[in-house]
Write an enzyme that holds these catalytic residues in place. Structure first.
Site, PDB file in Angstrom:
ATOM      1  N   SER A 134       4.561  -1.631  -3.274  1.00  0.00           N
ATOM      2  CA  SER A 134       3.403  -1.407  -4.137  1.00  0.00           C
ATOM      3  C   SER A 134       3.854  -1.181  -5.583  1.00  0.00           C
ATOM      4  O   SER A 134       4.482  -2.047  -6.170  1.00  0.00           O
ATOM      5  CB  SER A 134       2.574  -0.232  -3.601  1.00  0.00           C
ATOM      6  OG  SER A 134       1.298  -0.211  -4.181  1.00  0.00           O
ATOM      7  N   ASP A 176      -1.358  -4.535   0.332  1.00  0.00           N
ATOM      8  CA  ASP A 176      -0.386  -3.518  -0.097  1.00  0.00           C
ATOM      9  C   ASP A 176       0.676  -3.273   0.969  1.00  0.00           C
ATOM     10  O   ASP A 176       0.370  -2.991   2.129  1.00  0.00           O
ATOM     11  CB  ASP A 176      -1.154  -2.219  -0.377  1.00  0.00           C
ATOM     12  CG  ASP A 176      -0.329  -1.196  -1.136  1.00  0.00           C
ATOM     13  OD1 ASP A 176       0.811  -0.925  -0.711  1.00  0.00           O
ATOM     14  OD2 ASP A 176      -0.823  -0.684  -2.153  1.00  0.00           O
TER      15      ASP A 176
END
Length: 322
Positions: A39, A183
């Site tokens: 991320s 993500d």
């Protein structure tokens, strides 16, 4: 002996990780062979692989909501010194009417990635034979995937960074190779074990959570705030699982593992990008890394690493989702 720097997911809290990395690389002169990120960590590793710490600091202390969202599902206002976060119902409705799969869109983030992580940087990293790896969650195949810069084209690598950062359903969904990606933190928030499996014998891992739970969330006010709370709960436990597995793997493979947690809760909504707070978090990260080294502490005045600098809690940085 291969050394790896690993940075967890954490949205805007990535600024804290930047401060820690600055101290490790500039003051302790640590030279890493591998850089792994999830991320927000995936956004940082390319700059760090080339030693572009100042450029990364400029990036992380100047972004705002517009830098990330092309359609922002959140509305933020400051009330009595606290960020109050509401849902932009019109924006989410617009997305649904246009057949989008998410509440918000993060196309501006993709433009920022292409602007700040250039093809020249990509070539320089490959030429230096630095291994830069980002984590993505393949929702279609129900598996975690690790994408190395040494195995990707420039365009693909930018796609994977973007996919790794997309906190669905509040940000865009990456659709690539007939699969849907989101993500990387949904599956692996801190890829310590992956670094060890790739041959690292010393790992510095920056974890953008506190070591011990220090938060009691405000009661959910609507389905959106409830969803954020549920995701936050799940990701916190994913992180703890990743760290436990990483410690066991390090012990089994005789790897030196150094963990850097945040000393306090920085924010309860890491999708809010506040330039002032992120600048403070960068400095806190730097001083916290300094405080972790007893020898360095003795060489600096105590006021440089006082609680005022290091320990700022929810009373200053708390967010409420309304």
């Amino acid at each position: 002996m291969k050394k790896a720097l690993v940075i967890s997911g954490g949205g805007s809290k990535g600024a804290f990780a930047g401060g820690v990395a600055e101290y490790l690389m500039k003051e302790q002169q640590k030279n890493y062979d591998m850089f792994l990120g999830t991320s927000t960590g995936s956004l940082m590793v390319s700059h760090l692989a080339l030693g572009l710490v100042d450029e990364l600091k400029e990036l992380y202390t100047n972004v705002n909501q517009k830098s990330i969202f092309s359609n922002n599902p959140f509305f933020v206002k400051r009330v009595h010194g606290v960020n109050v976060v509401s849902i932009r119902h019109i924006n989410t409705l617009w997305n649904f009417l246009n057949g989008r799969k998410t509440f918000g869109e993060s196309k501006n983030l993709y433009k920022l990635i292409k602007q700040k992580i250039t093809e020249q940087m990509y070539e320089a990293i490959r030429k230096a034979n630095k291994e830069v790896v980002v984590t993505v969650s393949n929702l279609t195949l129900n598996q975690i995937e690790y994408k190395s810069i040494l195995e990707c084209s420039y365009e693909d690598f930018c796609d994977w960074i973007w996919g790794s950062c997309n906190y669905v359903p509040f940000m865009s969904l990456l659709e690539k190779n007939y699969c849907q990606y989101a993500d990387g933190g949904f599956g692996c928030l801190i890829p310590i074990r992956e670094a060890i499996q790739r041959g690292a014998k010393e790992v510095d891992a920056i974890i953008l959570e506190t070591e011990v739970t220090q938060i009691n969330r405000m009661p959910a006010k609507n389905p959106f705030s409830l969803m954020l709370d549920v995701f936050g709960f799940m990701l916190e436990h994913v992180e703890k699982h990743n760290v436990t597995i990483g410690k066991l793997s390090a012990k089994h493979n005789d790897v030196k593992l150094n963990l850097y947690y945040t000393p306090t809760v920085l924010t309860t909504n890491s999708l809010i990008f506040d330039k002032k707070l992120m600048t403070e978090w960068w400095q806190q990260g730097y001083y916290h890394a300094m405080s972790e080294n007893d020898q360095i502490m003795n060489d600096f005045r105590p006021e440089l690493i006082s609680n005022k600098d290091v320990e700022k809690g929810l009373e200053n940085n708390n967010e409420i989702v309304a």
